[in-house]
Motif scaffolding. Structure first.
Motif, PDB file in Angstrom:
ATOM      1  N   PRO A  19      21.046  34.437  30.430  1.00  0.00           N
ATOM      2  CA  PRO A  19      22.131  35.145  29.743  1.00  0.00           C
ATOM      3  C   PRO A  19      21.662  36.312  28.876  1.00  0.00           C
ATOM      4  O   PRO A  19      22.477  37.128  28.455  1.00  0.00           O
ATOM      5  N   ARG A  20      20.360  36.385  28.607  1.00  0.00           N
ATOM      6  CA  ARG A  20      19.843  37.411  27.696  1.00  0.00           C
ATOM      7  C   ARG A  20      18.527  37.998  28.204  1.00  0.00           C
ATOM      8  O   ARG A  20      17.710  37.281  28.765  1.00  0.00           O
ATOM      9  N   ILE A  21      18.361  39.282  27.964  1.00  0.00           N
ATOM     10  CA  ILE A  21      17.041  39.914  28.087  1.00  0.00           C
ATOM     11  C   ILE A  21      16.800  40.534  26.715  1.00  0.00           C
ATOM     12  O   ILE A  21      17.425  41.527  26.351  1.00  0.00           O
ATOM     13  N   ASP A  22      15.937  39.879  25.943  1.00  0.00           N
ATOM     14  CA  ASP A  22      15.709  40.304  24.566  1.00  0.00           C
ATOM     15  C   ASP A  22      14.228  40.209  24.217  1.00  0.00           C
ATOM     16  O   ASP A  22      13.389  39.986  25.091  1.00  0.00           O
ATOM     17  N   ALA A  23      13.928  40.382  22.949  1.00  0.00           N
ATOM     18  CA  ALA A  23      12.531  40.415  22.498  1.00  0.00           C
ATOM     19  C   ALA A  23      11.772  39.141  22.854  1.00  0.00           C
ATOM     20  O   ALA A  23      10.558  39.189  23.088  1.00  0.00           O
ATOM     21  N   LEU A  24      12.458  38.018  22.920  1.00  0.00           N
ATOM     22  CA  LEU A  24      11.787  36.754  23.215  1.00  0.00           C
ATOM     23  C   LEU A  24      11.273  36.670  24.648  1.00  0.00           C
ATOM     24  O   LEU A  24      10.318  35.954  24.919  1.00  0.00           O
ATOM     25  N   CYS A  25      11.892  37.386  25.562  1.00  0.00           N
ATOM     26  CA  CYS A  25      11.508  37.251  26.967  1.00  0.00           C
ATOM     27  C   CYS A  25      11.156  38.579  27.635  1.00  0.00           C
ATOM     28  O   CYS A  25      10.860  38.597  28.827  1.00  0.00           O
ATOM     29  N   ALA A  26      11.171  39.671  26.904  1.00  0.00           N
ATOM     30  CA  ALA A  26      10.968  40.995  27.502  1.00  0.00           C
ATOM     31  C   ALA A  26       9.604  41.125  28.192  1.00  0.00           C
ATOM     32  O   ALA A  26       9.521  41.655  29.303  1.00  0.00           O
ATOM     33  N   ILE A  27       8.556  40.627  27.590  1.00  0.00           N
ATOM     34  CA  ILE A  27       7.224  40.742  28.180  1.00  0.00           C
ATOM     35  C   ILE A  27       7.146  39.921  29.464  1.00  0.00           C
ATOM     36  O   ILE A  27       6.620  40.384  30.481  1.00  0.00           O
ATOM     37  N   GLN A  28       7.697  38.717  29.431  1.00  0.00           N
ATOM     38  CA  GLN A  28       7.710  37.868  30.621  1.00  0.00           C
ATOM     39  C   GLN A  28       8.543  38.508  31.735  1.00  0.00           C
ATOM     40  O   GLN A  28       8.152  38.495  32.900  1.00  0.00           O
ATOM     41  N   PHE A  29       9.685  39.090  31.381  1.00  0.00           N
ATOM     42  CA  PHE A  29      10.528  39.773  32.355  1.00  0.00           C
ATOM     43  C   PHE A  29       9.743  40.905  33.032  1.00  0.00           C
ATOM     44  O   PHE A  29       9.727  41.024  34.245  1.00  0.00           O
ATOM     45  N   LYS A  30       9.098  41.716  32.221  1.00  0.00           N
ATOM     46  CA  LYS A  30       8.353  42.862  32.741  1.00  0.00           C
ATOM     47  C   LYS A  30       7.247  42.408  33.696  1.00  0.00           C
ATOM     48  O   LYS A  30       7.048  43.001  34.764  1.00  0.00           O
ATOM     49  N   GLU A  31       6.527  41.361  33.330  1.00  0.00           N
ATOM     50  CA  GLU A  31       5.443  40.853  34.174  1.00  0.00           C
ATOM     51  C   GLU A  31       5.981  40.287  35.494  1.00  0.00           C
ATOM     52  O   GLU A  31       5.422  40.546  36.559  1.00  0.00           O
ATOM     53  N   GLN A  32       7.071  39.536  35.431  1.00  0.00           N
ATOM     54  CA  GLN A  32       7.657  38.990  36.656  1.00  0.00           C
ATOM     55  C   GLN A  32       8.180  40.104  37.561  1.00  0.00           C
ATOM     56  O   GLN A  32       8.038  40.034  38.779  1.00  0.00           O
ATOM     57  N   MET A  33       8.764  41.125  36.967  1.00  0.00           N
ATOM     58  CA  MET A  33       9.234  42.262  37.764  1.00  0.00           C
ATOM     59  C   MET A  33       8.061  42.971  38.436  1.00  0.00           C
ATOM     60  O   MET A  33       8.153  43.376  39.592  1.00  0.00           O
ATOM     61  N   ARG A  34       6.940  43.100  37.743  1.00  0.00           N
ATOM     62  CA  ARG A  34       5.754  43.735  38.322  1.00  0.00           C
ATOM     63  C   ARG A  34       5.285  42.950  39.544  1.00  0.00           C
ATOM     64  O   ARG A  34       5.010  43.529  40.597  1.00  0.00           O
ATOM     65  N   ILE A  35       5.234  41.640  39.425  1.00  0.00           N
ATOM     66  CA  ILE A  35       4.782  40.789  40.529  1.00  0.00           C
ATOM     67  C   ILE A  35       5.755  40.855  41.700  1.00  0.00           C
ATOM     68  O   ILE A  35       5.347  41.034  42.852  1.00  0.00           O
ATOM     69  N   LEU A  36       7.055  40.727  41.417  1.00  0.00           N
ATOM     70  CA  LEU A  36       8.056  40.700  42.485  1.00  0.00           C
ATOM     71  C   LEU A  36       8.171  42.044  43.206  1.00  0.00           C
ATOM     72  O   LEU A  36       8.384  42.086  44.415  1.00  0.00           O
ATOM     73  N   SER A  37       8.047  43.125  42.481  1.00  0.00           N
ATOM     74  CA  SER A  37       8.243  44.441  43.099  1.00  0.00           C
ATOM     75  C   SER A  37       6.985  44.984  43.771  1.00  0.00           C
ATOM     76  O   SER A  37       7.057  45.958  44.517  1.00  0.00           O
ATOM     77  N   ALA A  38       5.851  44.355  43.550  1.00  0.00           N
ATOM     78  CA  ALA A  38       4.592  44.872  44.106  1.00  0.00           C
ATOM     79  C   ALA A  38       4.647  45.021  45.620  1.00  0.00           C
ATOM     80  O   ALA A  38       4.182  46.026  46.160  1.00  0.00           O
ATOM     81  N   ASP A  39       5.189  44.049  46.314  1.00  0.00           N
ATOM     82  CA  ASP A  39       5.260  44.090  47.779  1.00  0.00           C
ATOM     83  C   ASP A  39       6.690  44.264  48.277  1.00  0.00           C
ATOM     84  O   ASP A  39       6.989  43.936  49.428  1.00  0.00           O
ATOM     85  N   ALA A  40       7.540  44.759  47.430  1.00  0.00           N
ATOM     86  CA  ALA A  40       8.958  44.915  47.777  1.00  0.00           C
ATOM     87  C   ALA A  40       9.165  46.123  48.674  1.00  0.00           C
ATOM     88  O   ALA A  40       8.354  47.050  48.693  1.00  0.00           O
ATOM     89  N   PRO A  41      10.287  46.113  49.417  1.00  0.00           N
ATOM     90  CA  PRO A  41      10.635  47.319  50.173  1.00  0.00           C
ATOM     91  C   PRO A  41      10.942  48.479  49.222  1.00  0.00           C
ATOM     92  O   PRO A  41      10.897  48.322  48.003  1.00  0.00           O
ATOM     93  N   GLN A  42      11.296  49.628  49.790  1.00  0.00           N
ATOM     94  CA  GLN A  42      11.540  50.821  48.974  1.00  0.00           C
ATOM     95  C   GLN A  42      12.667  50.629  47.965  1.00  0.00           C
ATOM     96  O   GLN A  42      12.615  51.171  46.875  1.00  0.00           O
ATOM     97  N   ARG A  43      13.675  49.891  48.314  1.00  0.00           N
ATOM     98  CA  ARG A  43      14.845  49.739  47.455  1.00  0.00           C
ATOM     99  C   ARG A  43      14.809  48.372  46.776  1.00  0.00           C
ATOM    100  O   ARG A  43      14.798  47.335  47.429  1.00  0.00           O
ATOM    101  N   VAL A  44      14.796  48.372  45.451  1.00  0.00           N
ATOM    102  CA  VAL A  44      14.826  47.148  44.658  1.00  0.00           C
ATOM    103  C   VAL A  44      16.104  47.187  43.831  1.00  0.00           C
ATOM    104  O   VAL A  44      16.368  48.160  43.124  1.00  0.00           O
ATOM    105  N   LEU A  45      16.887  46.134  43.947  1.00  0.00           N
ATOM    106  CA  LEU A  45      18.165  46.058  43.246  1.00  0.00           C
ATOM    107  C   LEU A  45      18.099  44.919  42.243  1.00  0.00           C
ATOM    108  O   LEU A  45      17.809  43.779  42.615  1.00  0.00           O
ATOM    109  N   LEU A  46      18.331  45.211  40.980  1.00  0.00           N
ATOM    110  CA  LEU A  46      18.300  44.215  39.914  1.00  0.00           C
ATOM    111  C   LEU A  46      19.725  43.782  39.607  1.00  0.00           C
ATOM    112  O   LEU A  46      20.524  44.569  39.104  1.00  0.00           O
ATOM    113  N   ASP A  47      20.043  42.541  39.943  1.00  0.00           N
ATOM    114  CA  ASP A  47      21.376  41.962  39.727  1.00  0.00           C
ATOM    115  C   ASP A  47      21.425  41.369  38.322  1.00  0.00           C
ATOM    116  O   ASP A  47      20.785  40.361  38.039  1.00  0.00           O
TER     117      ASP A  47
END
Length: 111
Positions: A19-47
Motif C-alpha cells: 500500500p505504500r512506497i515510502d522511506a521505510l522501503c524505498a531502498i528495497q524497492f529500488k534494489e528489487q527494481m534493478r534486479i527485475l529490470s536487468a533482463d527485462a524486455p524494452q518496455r517495463v510497466l510498473l503497476d
C-alpha cells in the motif's frame, strides 16, 4: 517490499503489492527494481494499482528505477490512485513518465 513480475508480449509488468512506497522501503524497492529490470524486455510497466501512498523517498526510488534502466528500455507507470497521481502532478514527474490509466491491453487494474 513485495513485487511480482510477469511478461506479456513485448513488456514486463511489475506489480507493487504494497500500500505504500515510502522511506521505510524505498531502498528495497529500488534494489528489487534493478534486479527485475536487468533482463527485462524494452518496455517495463510498473503497476501501482495497490499503492495508496508515496512520499518523496518513494518518488525518488521510482525515478532511480527509471535511471537504472538499460539503454533502449522504458519505464511506464499504470493504475495510479488519485493520491499517487497528485504527487506525480505536483512534482511534475507526470511529464517525465508515460502514465496509463490501466495496464495497456490487459484490462483494468486490480485496485
Amino acid at each position: 517490499m513485495q513485487l511480482d513480475q510477469r511478461t506479456v508480449g513485448d513488456a514486463m509488468i511489475i506489480t507493487v503489492n504494497e500500500p505504500r512506497i515510502d522511506a521505510l522501503c524505498a531502498i528495497q524497492f529500488k534494489e528489487q527494481m534493478r534486479i527485475l529490470s536487468a533482463d527485462a524486455p524494452q518496455r517495463v510497466l510498473l503497476d501501482l494499482g495497490q499503492v495508496d501512498f508515496i512520499d518523496s523517498s518513494g518518488l525518488g526510488a521510482i525515478v532511480a528505477a527509471l535511471k537504472q534502466m538499460n539503454d533502449g528500455q522504458s519505464l511506464e507507470l499504470a493504475c495510479l490512485s488519485e493520491t499517487v497521481q497528485k504527487v506525480f502532478r505536483l512534482t511534475r514527474m507526470d511529464s517525465v513518465f508515460k502514465i496509463h490509466a490501466d495496464v495497456p491491453d490487459l484490462g483494468s487494474c486490480d485496485a
